[in-house]
Design a protein around this motif. Structure first.
Motif, PDB file in Angstrom:
ATOM      1  N   UNK A  74      -2.073  -2.253  10.019  1.00  7.93           N
ATOM      2  CA  UNK A  74      -2.349  -3.196   8.939  1.00  7.93           C
ATOM      3  C   UNK A  74      -3.767  -2.983   8.401  1.00  7.93           C
ATOM      4  N   UNK A  75      -4.090  -1.727   8.128  1.00 12.66           N
ATOM      5  CA  UNK A  75      -5.320  -1.431   7.402  1.00 12.66           C
ATOM      6  C   UNK A  75      -5.063  -1.545   5.911  1.00 12.66           C
ATOM      7  N   UNK A  76      -5.944  -0.975   5.118  1.00 13.00           N
ATOM      8  CA  UNK A  76      -5.813  -1.057   3.662  1.00 13.00           C
ATOM      9  C   UNK A  76      -4.517  -0.410   3.202  1.00 13.00           C
ATOM     10  N   UNK A  77      -4.204   0.788   3.714  1.00 10.38           N
ATOM     11  CA  UNK A  77      -2.998   1.481   3.271  1.00 10.38           C
ATOM     12  C   UNK A  77      -1.742   0.807   3.812  1.00 10.38           C
ATOM     13  N   UNK A  78      -1.790   0.310   5.054  1.00  8.57           N
ATOM     14  CA  UNK A  78      -0.630  -0.384   5.608  1.00  8.57           C
ATOM     15  C   UNK A  78      -0.296  -1.643   4.841  1.00  8.57           C
ATOM     16  N   UNK A  80     -10.552  -9.080  12.399  1.00  9.63           N
ATOM     17  CA  UNK A  80     -11.551  -9.076  11.325  1.00  9.63           C
ATOM     18  C   UNK A  80     -11.107 -10.066  10.262  1.00  9.63           C
ATOM     19  N   UNK A  81     -12.023 -10.567   9.441  1.00  6.72           N
ATOM     20  CA  UNK A  81     -11.610 -11.449   8.346  1.00  6.72           C
ATOM     21  C   UNK A  81     -10.628 -10.774   7.400  1.00  6.72           C
ATOM     22  N   UNK A  82     -10.819  -9.462   7.174  1.00  7.86           N
ATOM     23  CA  UNK A  82      -9.911  -8.736   6.278  1.00  7.86           C
ATOM     24  C   UNK A  82      -8.508  -8.671   6.865  1.00  7.86           C
ATOM     25  N   UNK A  83      -8.417  -8.436   8.169  1.00  7.03           N
ATOM     26  CA  UNK A  83      -7.115  -8.387   8.830  1.00  7.03           C
ATOM     27  C   UNK A  83      -6.421  -9.744   8.741  1.00  7.03           C
ATOM     28  N   UNK A 139      -0.954   3.569  -3.519  1.00  2.00           N
ATOM     29  CA  UNK A 139       0.132   2.648  -3.874  1.00  2.00           C
ATOM     30  C   UNK A 139      -0.321   1.605  -4.893  1.00  2.00           C
ATOM     31  N   UNK A 140      -1.563   1.174  -4.799  1.00  4.39           N
ATOM     32  CA  UNK A 140      -2.076   0.230  -5.796  1.00  4.39           C
ATOM     33  C   UNK A 140      -2.110   0.876  -7.169  1.00  4.39           C
ATOM     34  N   UNK A 141      -2.521   2.139  -7.230  1.00  2.00           N
ATOM     35  CA  UNK A 141      -2.550   2.844  -8.507  1.00  2.00           C
ATOM     36  C   UNK A 141      -1.144   2.999  -9.081  1.00  2.00           C
ATOM     37  N   UNK A 142      -0.206   3.325  -8.212  1.00  2.00           N
ATOM     38  CA  UNK A 142       1.177   3.521  -8.655  1.00  2.00           C
ATOM     39  C   UNK A 142       1.790   2.226  -9.170  1.00  2.00           C
ATOM     40  N   UNK A 143       1.480   1.112  -8.524  1.00  2.00           N
ATOM     41  CA  UNK A 143       2.100  -0.172  -8.869  1.00  2.00           C
ATOM     42  C   UNK A 143       1.331  -0.928  -9.950  1.00  2.00           C
ATOM     43  N   UNK A 144       0.257  -0.347 -10.477  1.00  2.00           N
ATOM     44  CA  UNK A 144      -0.516  -1.009 -11.526  1.00  2.00           C
ATOM     45  C   UNK A 144       0.396  -1.302 -12.720  1.00  2.00           C
TER      46      UNK A 144
END
Length: 496
Positions: A29-33, A58-61, A173-178
């Protein structure tokens, strides 16, 4: 995995395909996960996310976990959930790039015949059926981020809506789903990401260089080399290779490319037909011009690459040529190449000029975290006081020290593995003064800079190019570079 599952996965070639109900295990569950889980949930897949840490590590997690719970993902945290495959059925595993094939869960999935995709493979299969942006892909042991960002700058100068994605900046994936489509995507790919990818069909691709790195992850140098070579597979227009690194040309020769795809070299020498290179002080294109046997297009000058720096390192010129070749393969005009390279500014800690004091320049290349990167940095300067050391991760430094020896005015060693460098210096540069700094406290860099300054002569460069990772003394290479720059600026302010 059943034959039906295999057939279904083969049909998942675009986002409008039938993803609903697909049983996917997202590993990590990092950025890419997180991006992978989010995209799959949006398409109606049943998603289970596993991570060996706790949900609030972490707060991000914690924030990612909260969002995915709202979206109805099933979350499983703790080491027991990554020690093997779950008992419930799984059609597909999507892994974070840092997970090696030997990781127990992934090894168990492979043993059970369950398909394993990286997030880059998933992103390629999540592109829209119509109007998908072409990918221009970049890999290499060193220089990937700089090249991708140069390419993005060139594409934008050409009026394209472009983005840097993948192993740099925005998750692919963020770029693709923009919701607003891009005209082109400059994709940085690590060897980890390439290992888990098979379907990508880039418009153009490049492997900038290859040297031993991440061998512990891949298992052998041959496997690492094979992963890098996958960047060329299925390329449509041009496979760009480094004339000065014959391994990259061999990778092109071995690649299975699309009909009509060309091999295009780049070199710091004079280009032959079907190459880009240097003529005088000019970046010249003899590949993407009509009369390439007798003519060349002027793309930019070396001066255009200077930016705010006092000089231009050779490997920066090589990166610019590679970025220009990719852009030209995409159809960008020569004028936009010049405009994009003029506008480009490198990220921090990459051959970053810090200051000049007493006619000595101080350069921060803390990003040089392996011997290959440090060698490229050292060759940029005639006389160097070299600050080196850290975590070598088993890397061999003999070739690096042997090649650098003629330019070394002195060396200041830091970090856990400095003894390995000291031994290589004793063998290959016995007359070069070496200062060993054993301390690892927060004030160490002031002493390091002071020692380096005492070894330097007017006209020299004090160069932080450690050839090693930073985590023995610093949080990351950025913190190491910041500490160096701050110590230099304190010295400048004091006038010492």
């Amino acid at each position: 995995m059943t034959a039906g599952s295999t057939d279904r996965l083969e049909r998942l070639t675009h986002r409008e395909a039938d993803w609903a109900g697909l049983r996917v295990l997202v590993a990590g569950l990092g950025v890419s996960g997180f991006a992978a889980a989010d995209a799959l949930l949006e398409r109606g897949a049943h998603v289970v996310v596993v991570d060996g840490s706790s949900s609030d590590s972490t707060p991000e997690m914690a924030e990612r976990a909260r969002i995915l719970e709202i979206l109805d993902a099933e979350l499983r945290f703790g080491p027991e959930h990554v020690a093997g495959m779950p008992s419930d059925p799984v059609d597909l595993v999507v892994t974070s790039p840092g997970w090696a094939p030997t990781q127990p869960l992934l090894a168990a999935a492979a043993q059970a015949g369950v398909a394993i995709w990286g997030e880059v493979e998933l992103a390629w299969r999540m592109r829209p059926l119509e109007g998908a942006a072409p990918w221009l892909t970049v890999t290499g042991t060193n220089g990937k981020t700089t090249t991708v960002q140069m390419l993005t700058s060139i594409l934008r100068a050409a009026g394209k809506r472009a983005i840097s994605a993948g192993n740099v900046g925005t998750p692919i994936l963020e770029a693709i789903m923009d919701p607003e489509p891009f005209d082109a995507i400059a994709v940085e790919l690590s060897s980890f990401q390439l290992h888990w990818s098979d379907s990508i069909r880039p418009q153009a691709s490049v492997c900038l260089n290859v040297a031993p790195d991440h061998v512990d992850w891949h298992g052998s140098y041959d496997d690492y080399l094979a992963a890098k070579g996958k960047v060329y597979n299925n390329t449509q227009v041009a496979c760009i290779y480094n004339v000065d690194d014959p391994q990259t040309e061999r990778l092109v020769e071995e690649a299975d490319v699309q009909e009509g795809c060309r091999a295009v070299g780049f070199t710091l020498g004079t280009p032959a037909p079907s190459m880009l290179g240097i003529v005088g002080e000019v970046l010249a294109d003899r590949a993407f011009v009509e009369q390439r046997r007798h003519a060349a297009a002027e793309l930019a000058s070396i001066e255009d690459l200077r930016g705010d720096a006092p000089d231009v390192a050779p490997h920066l010129v090589a990166n610019a040529l590679a970025a220009a070749a990719l852009a030209r393969a995409h159809g960008v005009e020569a004028g936009a190449v010049r405009e994009g390279l003029r506008a480009f500014r490198p990220e921090a800690h990459r051959i970053a000029y810090v200051a000049t004091l007493d006619e000595v320049r101080y350069i921060d290349d803390s990003k040089a975290t392996n011997p290959h990167a440090a060698a490229a940095s050292l060759t940029a300067y005639e006389h160097v006081v070299w600050i080196a050391g850290g975590l070598l991760k088993g890397a061999d430094v003999d070739d690096l020290v042997r090649s650098a020896a003629p330019s070394l005015r002195g060396v200041v060693l830091i970090g856990r593995d400095r003894a390995t460098l000291a031994e290589a210096l004793a063998r290959h540069a016995p007359d070069v003064p070496v200062v060993d700094v054993a301390e690892t406290d927060t004030g160490t860099m002031d002493r390091v800079v002071s020692q380096a300054s005492s070894l330097a002569q007017p006209g020299d460069v004090v160069l932080l190019a450690p050839a090693a990772a930073s985590m023995d003394m610093f949080v990351n290479y950025g913190a190491r570079g910041d500490a160096f720059a701050e110590a230099v600026l304190r010295r400048v302010a004091s006038g010492e």
